[in-house]
Design an enzyme around this catalytic site. Structure first.
Site, PDB file in Angstrom:
ATOM      1  N   LYS A 188      -4.158 -11.282  -7.853  1.00 18.54           N
ATOM      2  CA  LYS A 188      -5.411 -11.960  -7.539  1.00 18.54           C
ATOM      3  C   LYS A 188      -6.594 -11.099  -7.963  1.00 18.54           C
ATOM      4  O   LYS A 188      -6.450  -9.900  -8.161  1.00 18.54           O
ATOM      5  CB  LYS A 188      -5.481 -12.230  -6.038  1.00 18.54           C
ATOM      6  N   LYS A 192     -11.448  -6.490  -5.185  1.00 18.19           N
ATOM      7  CA  LYS A 192     -12.514  -5.498  -5.290  1.00 18.19           C
ATOM      8  C   LYS A 192     -11.971  -4.169  -5.758  1.00 18.19           C
ATOM      9  O   LYS A 192     -12.608  -3.455  -6.523  1.00 18.19           O
ATOM     10  CB  LYS A 192     -13.158  -5.298  -3.914  1.00 18.19           C
ATOM     11  N   LYS A 226       0.836  -1.215   0.000  1.00 22.31           N
ATOM     12  CA  LYS A 226       0.000   0.000   0.000  1.00 22.31           C
ATOM     13  C   LYS A 226       0.863   1.254   0.000  1.00 22.31           C
ATOM     14  O   LYS A 226       0.515   2.249  -0.638  1.00 22.31           O
ATOM     15  CB  LYS A 226      -0.936   0.036   1.218  1.00 22.31           C
TER      16      LYS A 226
HETATM   17  P1  ATP Z   1      -9.768  -5.139  -1.417  1.00 22.22           P
HETATM   18  O1  ATP Z   1      -9.232  -5.022  -2.809  1.00 22.22           O
HETATM   19  O2  ATP Z   1     -10.583  -3.984  -0.993  1.00 22.22           O
HETATM   20  O3  ATP Z   1      -8.725  -5.528  -0.389  1.00 22.22           O
HETATM   21  P2  ATP Z   1     -10.489  -7.878  -1.618  1.00 22.22           P
HETATM   22  O4  ATP Z   1     -11.089  -8.348  -2.862  1.00 22.22           O
HETATM   23  O5  ATP Z   1      -9.060  -8.194  -1.370  1.00 22.22           O
HETATM   24  O6  ATP Z   1     -10.799  -6.347  -1.509  1.00 22.22           O
HETATM   25  P3  ATP Z   1     -11.191  -8.323   1.145  1.00 22.22           P
HETATM   26  O7  ATP Z   1     -12.395  -7.662   1.701  1.00 22.22           O
HETATM   27  O8  ATP Z   1      -9.857  -7.735   1.434  1.00 22.22           O
HETATM   28  O9  ATP Z   1     -11.380  -8.468  -0.445  1.00 22.22           O
HETATM   29  O10 ATP Z   1     -11.187  -9.842   1.589  1.00 22.22           O
HETATM   30  C1  ATP Z   1     -12.376 -10.560   1.897  1.00 22.22           C
HETATM   31  C2  ATP Z   1     -12.069 -12.037   1.893  1.00 22.22           C
HETATM   32  O11 ATP Z   1     -11.903 -12.494   0.545  1.00 22.22           O
HETATM   33  C3  ATP Z   1     -10.773 -12.415   2.607  1.00 22.22           C
HETATM   34  O12 ATP Z   1     -10.992 -13.629   3.285  1.00 22.22           O
HETATM   35  C4  ATP Z   1      -9.779 -12.594   1.499  1.00 22.22           C
HETATM   36  O13 ATP Z   1      -8.745 -13.487   1.842  1.00 22.22           O
HETATM   37  C5  ATP Z   1     -10.665 -13.179   0.419  1.00 22.22           C
HETATM   38  N1  ATP Z   1     -10.136 -12.917  -0.928  1.00 22.22           N
HETATM   39  C6  ATP Z   1     -10.026 -11.724  -1.554  1.00 22.22           C
HETATM   40  N2  ATP Z   1      -9.548 -11.854  -2.799  1.00 22.22           N
HETATM   41  C7  ATP Z   1      -9.342 -13.185  -2.975  1.00 22.22           C
HETATM   42  C8  ATP Z   1      -8.869 -13.978  -4.065  1.00 22.22           C
HETATM   43  N3  ATP Z   1      -8.563 -13.427  -5.236  1.00 22.22           N
HETATM   44  N4  ATP Z   1      -8.781 -15.326  -3.888  1.00 22.22           N
HETATM   45  C9  ATP Z   1      -9.134 -15.897  -2.715  1.00 22.22           C
HETATM   46  N5  ATP Z   1      -9.603 -15.211  -1.652  1.00 22.22           N
HETATM   47  C10 ATP Z   1      -9.711 -13.871  -1.772  1.00 22.22           C
HETATM   48 MG    MG Z   2      -8.060  -7.391   0.366  1.00 20.85          MG
END
Ligand code: ATP
Ligand code: MG
Length: 334
Positions: free
Chosen positions: A197, A200, A115
């Site tokens: 990965k 969001k 970050k």
């Molecule tokens: P942000 O980009 O805002 O961090 P994010 O997509 O990483 O969003 P989080 O809210 O940080 O989502 O994570 C929510 C859950 O989803 C966590 O348990 C995280 O490990 C899981 N997760 C997020 N992205 C992945 C992915 N690509 N594959 C597997 N698990 C994921």
């Molecule tokens: Mg995340």
């Protein structure tokens, strides 16, 4: 009795639409765990404030995360579903834990370093102490298991350390929580462009969202990175093609995946055909969740009731821990 079951906690940040990674890393486990564990699942609204979201959008995102989780199969009668900000006990525990978390170790966290690189103008203290707040989220309920994706592994390691440190200083209150995925290693759902990965808040054009229309899903899958294909049998598979196979293994039947694997090994694979099949399987998987989520999202009275009831239960449960913690820390004067 529900009280005697092992405790599970996990959260999702309301930073945008939920995607396939959230589903397979986290929500699929939530749905299975709700039958056998005492589950606390929350929308991590405090965590999302590190990036200063628009106030109105944040509210809508929180409601959508709840709707999408219920659409994916969570039953609010079986689990406690709440917004993190509705449980001030979490913030109190975060304060105590912050006294035991050291600047050096927080600065070494991979996500923090990422970050800082991405947004050097917004390196706030909340970002630095994110793993501490995450620890408070988990241990305030004395959770044993935390269903999360692979990206959260290091944070869980830190949560175990902080819990251990608290116990060591003040007395044995907290179990040390572990990351959890049913029967296997933690999952990382790769993005469609072969880098990183699905997420969001990053990589949005290469992420399949649970709210994407059928056409958008098809378009994104067809644009996934491939190449001219192997020229010799049993070639080494490039990582972006491995990613496509990984995605297929999540939503397609085994026979289909095996057929394309054989085609690859025979150097006869047509990636266009593979992507077409994958796109249709993705549509079949995502469309029913999207449709259910839309209906639930529109029912504001229902969502409010779910969040109100969840908040009350989560607060009561968290307060038991805080009462104990205050005594151990020496803050019980009355
Ligand atoms: P942000 O980009 O805002 O961090 P994010 O997509 O990483 O969003 P989080 O809210 O940080 O989502 O994570 C929510 C859950 O989803 C966590 O348990 C995280 O490990 C899981 N997760 C997020 N992205 C992945 C992915 N690509 N594959 C597997 N698990 C994921
Ligand atoms: Mg995340």
């Amino acid at each position: 009795m529900a009280n005697e079951r092992e405790i599970v906690v996990s959260g999702i940040r309301p930073t945008g639409f939920l995607h396939l990674g959230n589903y397979f890393g986290a929500m699929r486990n939530y749905v299975r765990m709700q039958e056998a564990y005492d589950c606390y699942f929350f929308v991590a609204d405090w965590h999302s404030l590190t990036t200063h979201p628009d106030t109105k959008e944040l509210r809508e995102s929180v409601l959508r995360v709840v709707a999408e989780n219920i659409a994916a199969g969570l039953d609010p009668e079986k689990v406690c579903l709440y917004a993190q900000s509705a449980v001030p006990q979490i913030a109190e525990l975060y304060l105590y834990l912050n006294m035991l978390a050291y600047k050096g170790e927080l600065e070494k966290t991979t996500t923090f370093k990422d970050k800082v690189r991405q947004n050097p103008e917004n390196v706030n203290a909340g970002l630095l102490t994110y793993p501490v707040l995450m620890t408070a989220d988990i241990i305030v309920h004395k959770a044993l298991y935390v269903p999360v994706g692979k990206d959260q592994e290091q944070h869980l390691e830190m949560a175990r350390n902080f819990a251990h440190r608290f116990n060591h200083r003040y007395g044995d209150v907290f179990p040390e929580p572990t990351a959890f995925n049913f029967g296997a290693d933690l999952v990382k759902v790769p993005s469609l462009d072969g880098t990183g990965k699905m997420s969001k808040s990053e990589n949005q054009l290469s992420t399949l969202f649970l709210a994407d229309s059928d056409d958008l899903i098809r378009k994104k899958v067809m644009k996934a990175k491939t190449d001219a294909g192997p020229t010799e049998p049993n070639s080494v598979m490039p990582d972006y093609i491995q990613n496509l196979f990984q995605l297929a293994s999540l939503v397609s039947d085994e026979g289909t995946v095996q057929k394309f694997r054989d085609d690859f090994n025979n150097a006869s694979i047509r990636y266009g055909d593979m992507k077409k099949a994958l796109a249709e399987d993705m549509v079949r998987f995502i469309a029913p969740i999207r449709e259910k989520a839309e209906a639930i999202y529109a029912d504001r009275a229902f969502l409010k009731k779910v969040l109100d009831e969840g908040a009350e239960k989560a607060r009561d449960h968290a307060q038991q821990t805080i009462t104990e913690v205050r005594q151990l820390v020496g803050l019980n004067y009355l």
